[in-house]
Design a protein around this motif. Structure first.
Motif: not given
Length: 429
Positions: A256-283
């Motif tokens: 986020l401190y490399l590029s302002y545009g990386f707030v848009l990495v948020g959807p990718l991060a949420l997709a990764v968490v949602a696709l996890r099989r376990r420990h979604r909340v903890a991760a």
């Protein structure tokens, strides 16, 4: 010919039409004096057919990957596949760069006045730099930052300051750092897919990541380094071990401190968490706490992200963005993305939306949503072939949906586009 094959041909025809229109309209607008500030629109480049001693190396490496890549990806032991993928990616990036020569292709890419390296010798106190960073964002005042430094949060400049402090100063070392970090995406993306439970997809995408046409801009631009950091953070977020999650948060928080545009990495991060099989909340909570920690550290040091963003929008319209017509770039940007991701993009996305599932579908969808948001914002008018590198890599996850029998042909097309771009135009990144 099957229905899917016919559909792929239609999609490729649409891609070709988009690219032809972007090049043709761009040429007409440039001829009429419209300030696109891109002589080879839709790319930020100039038309300059050329070759170099990297040419035979790039052709040979491309031929090897097309010939043996898919089979190696299916059969090689996992650690050896990742090692070969990383080595192949570094070789591909460097061979393409060497088409322009050591100086033109690498050592002088990060040394122009607009780049970060012009500021590095002037940073004698990092704390003072951070505390006063926002005061120097707006242009046409004494002490204004160079274009790229002003256009990004201070983490980007810090990365090159740290490199210099480690004794690796200068354009050559900085360029090689961008190459070596950027190439780690060929490890990170498959690792994330495997950790998300799809080893078949993880293996299938490796050759496409090796022959990524965007390698033209990874070697060497700071955005190549940024892409490596983002990919690494997302991969660690997918990892099964708890100690990886705070590391993921640190990487994504720093992004986020490399590029302002990386707030848009948020959807990718949420997709990764949602696709996890376990420990979604903890991760999510562990990584989120680390992201917050990075933000608190920068804020405590005197740099407020939201103030920087507000001022960088002002700076953006003090420069070429004020002239570049939104009506052209809002669609021509997609042609630039096509040259970065390669012609496989359309057919791969079509197939994954129609037939894909799990990570092979949702990671490209999340990356596509980020790209569309960036495009419609008007804050990415031109130069997206490098700016969108971190998202283009995840769009290529869709290539796992391609039939195995067609992968060699698509790899050949990918390599051909990269070689054509690198030999027909002179890119500035």
């Amino acid at each position: 010919m099957s229905r899917n094959s016919r559909a792929d041909i239609v999609v490729v025809a649409v891609e070709a039409g988009l690219l032809a229109a972007a090049i043709g309209v761009g040429a007409v607008l440039n001829a009429r004096g419209v300030r696109l500030w891109a002589d080879a629109a839709p790319l930020f480049a100039v038309w300059r057919p050329h070759a170099g001693w990297g040419t035979p190396l790039a052709v040979a490496l491309a031929a090897l990957v097309v010939w043996r890549g898919p089979a190696l990806a299916r059969r090689a032991p996992w650690p050896w596949l990742l090692a070969a993928g990383y080595a192949g990616t570094v070789g591909w990036i460097l061979s393409l760069a060497m088409v322009d020569g050591w100086s033109g292709g690498l050592a002088q890419r990060l040394t122009p006045q607009a780049e970060y390296l012009t500021e590095v010798p002037r940073i004698t106190d990092v704390a003072t730099m951070l505390a006063g960073f926002t005061d120097r964002i707006v242009d046409f005042q004494a002490g204004s930052w160079s274009t790229h430094t002003a256009g990004h949060p201070p983490g980007a400049l810090l990365a090159f300051v740290w490199l210099d402090r480690a004794g690796l100063g200068g354009g050559g070392a900085a360029a090689l750092a961008c190459v070596l970090v950027g190439a780690t995406a060929t490890v990170s993306v498959p690792a994330a897919l495997r950790w998300l439970g799809d080893e078949g997809a993880a293996r299938a995408v490796v050759p496409f990541l090796v022959l990524f046409p965007g390698a033209v801009w990874v070697g060497a631009s700071a955005d190549g380094l940024f892409a490596g950091v983002v990919a690494g953070g997302l991969a660690l977020l997918a990892a099964p071990r708890w100690w990886c999650w705070p590391l993921a948060g640190l990487a994504l928080g720093f992004a986020l401190y490399l590029s302002y545009g990386f707030v848009l990495v948020g959807p990718l991060a949420l997709a990764v968490v949602a696709l996890r099989r376990r420990h979604r909340v903890a991760a999510l909570t562990t990584a989120g706490a680390a992201v917050l920690g990075v933000a608190v550290a920068f804020t405590a040091a005197g740099f407020r992200w939201w103030d920087g963003y507000r001022l960088v929008v002002e700076r953006y319209y003090q420069g070429w963005a004020a002239d570049r017509p939104y009506g052209y770039w809002v669609w021509a940007n997609l042609a630039a993305l096509l040259l970065c991701a390669g012609p496989v993009l359309g057919p791969a996305l079509r197939r994954t939306l129609a037939e894909g599932r799990g990570a092979v579908r949702w990671l490209p969808v999340a990356a596509g949503a980020a790209v569309l948001a960036a495009d419609l914002s008007g804050l990415s008018k031109a130069e997206v072939e490098r700016i969108w590198l971190p998202f283009a890599l995840w769009l290529l996850v869709a290539t796992a949906a391609l039939p195995a029998a067609r992968r060699r042909a698509w790899l050949l097309a990918q390599a051909a586009v990269a070689l054509a771009v690198n030999h027909l135009v002179w890119t500035w990144w």
